[in-house]
Design a protein around this motif. Structure first.
Motif, short mmCIF file in Angstrom:
data_model
loop_
_atom_site.label_atom_id
_atom_site.label_comp_id
_atom_site.label_asym_id
_atom_site.label_seq_id
_atom_site.Cartn_x
_atom_site.Cartn_y
_atom_site.Cartn_z
N GLU A 55 -129.38 -8.33 41.13
CA GLU A 55 -128.77 -7.19 41.33
C GLU A 55 -129.50 -6.01 41.95
O GLU A 55 -128.91 -5.34 42.64
CB GLU A 55 -127.92 -6.56 40.04
CG GLU A 55 -126.77 -7.38 39.67
CD GLU A 55 -125.70 -6.98 40.16
OE1 GLU A 55 -125.50 -6.02 40.99
OE2 GLU A 55 -124.66 -7.86 40.23
N THR A 56 -130.38 -6.00 41.57
CA THR A 56 -131.66 -4.91 41.88
C THR A 56 -132.68 -5.16 42.89
O THR A 56 -133.27 -4.52 43.24
CB THR A 56 -132.21 -4.30 40.51
OG1 THR A 56 -133.08 -5.42 40.08
CG2 THR A 56 -131.28 -3.97 39.58
N SER A 94 -122.96 -2.47 37.35
CA SER A 94 -123.72 -1.67 38.20
C SER A 94 -122.88 -0.66 38.53
O SER A 94 -121.77 -0.90 39.33
CB SER A 94 -124.03 -2.47 39.36
OG SER A 94 -124.66 -2.00 40.35
N ILE A 144 -127.85 0.65 36.12
CA ILE A 144 -127.38 -0.67 35.56
C ILE A 144 -127.28 -0.09 34.21
O ILE A 144 -128.13 0.26 33.36
CB ILE A 144 -128.74 -1.63 35.73
CG1 ILE A 144 -128.92 -1.74 37.27
CG2 ILE A 144 -128.32 -2.80 35.11
CD1 ILE A 144 -127.95 -2.58 37.86
#
Length: 321
Positions: free
Chosen positions: A311-312, A276, A261
């Motif tokens: 996102e993670t 990303s 990231i």
């Protein structure tokens, strides 16, 4: 109502004067000496008060300035017509807004404030700015890619040294860079034994000999994406031009490489780009390696932490510092 009409008339008269005379507040020498973000601020002031205010037909000048949060703490629009490019002036970024001051005869003359907001400074709607990001990246001039050795390195092991000054919201998303100590010299880490540290150095521009193709899937308005390719050097040139602060984290060690990231922060223009990136395992030894990038551009500071976690959230996190 009567007072507002008087104020609007004064503002309109001032704007007409500026349009008739042309608004040139900053000399070419000053512009050339300024960095790119400050050049954009100068362009904004001349464009906003020279043409943009008068071109707005949707509202009064007073209302438009209030909507844009552009204010005179001292002076008026009309006073700008008296500004010369030899007057002492300053441009200051204070938290999330700019303050521009002029002096006349060694006394305060005009104080103008406005947000550090990219769409306002560029004079374009947000969706248009997003669509033109690729062009902005590709047009950035070459950066100074000389490698430096910080004076405040801290030892992580016998041969690895680190400089880390800050993180963004989460400790794992930070600005750390890494060096090997070889005899008495320090060189940036870039080898197959330290892929994560090497990747951090790569996105901080410490490996000028390494360039890779980046295939980008970029979010745009309307829940859509656009796809294009560029090189890592072109991306780094763009970040350097805008004086962006880079924060990096490895989120997952996968079979096909590292999932990283990258947050590129522009305080001067009030936005962040979130990337990303899949970095293949053999990138250190393979100059033809391709970096696969998913980019969410121009996001406000307060939204980054939530988006980062989104996102993670499904990844097996490997936290490192």
């Amino acid at each position: 109502m009567f007072r507002r009409s008087i104020i609007t008339s004064i503002m309109l008269a001032g704007s007409l004067i500026l349009q008739a005379q042309g608004l040139h507040l900053f000399s070419s020498e000053i512009r050339e000496a300024a960095d790119y973000p400050h050049q954009m601020v100068m362009d904004f002031i001349e464009r906003y008060f020279g043409t943009e205010l008068l071109a707005s037909r949707q509202t009064t000048l007073e209302h438009k300035m209030a909507d844009d949060k552009v204010y005179f703490r001292k002076g008026t629009i009309k006073d700008l017509s008296q500004v010369t490019d030899t007057m002492p002036f300053s441009i200051s970024l204070l938290d999330k807004y700019y303050e521009v001051k002029w002096e006349r005869d060694s006394l305060p003359f005009i104080t103008l404030v406005f947000p550090a907001q990219y769409d306002l400074l560029l004079g374009m709607p947000k969706d248009e700015v997003v669509k033109k990001l690729k062009d902005a990246i590709l047009s950035a001039p070459p950066r100074n890619d000389s490698v430096y050795v910080p004076h405040d390195l801290q030892s992580l092991s016998d041969c690895i040294w680190q400089q880390k000054t800050e993180h963004f919201e989460l400790e794992s998303l930070n600005d750390a860079i890494y060096y090997n100590k070889v005899r008495k010299d320090f060189v940036p880490v870039f080898d197959t034994r330290q892929l994560e540290y090497s990747a951090a150095n790569l996105f901080h521009g410490l490996i000028p000999s390494a360039d890779y193709r980046m295939y980008v899937e970029q979010s745009v308005y309307g829940m859509k994406t656009i796809n294009y390719s560029l090189t890592l050097h072109q991306w780094l040139n763009y970040c350097a031009q805008l004086k962006m602060k880079i924060f990096f984290a490895v989120e997952e060690v996968r079979e096909d490489g590292l999932l990283a990231i990258i947050l590129a922060q522009s305080k001067e223009l009030g936005f962040n780009h979130l990337l990303s990136v899949v970095i293949p395992n053999k990138y250190v030894t393979d100059k033809n390696a391709v970096l696969k990038v998913r980019m969410t551009p121009y996001i406000p500071v307060h939204n980054v932490k939530n988006l980062y976690q989104k996102e993670t959230g499904n990844h097996k996190k490997k936290m490192w510092q």
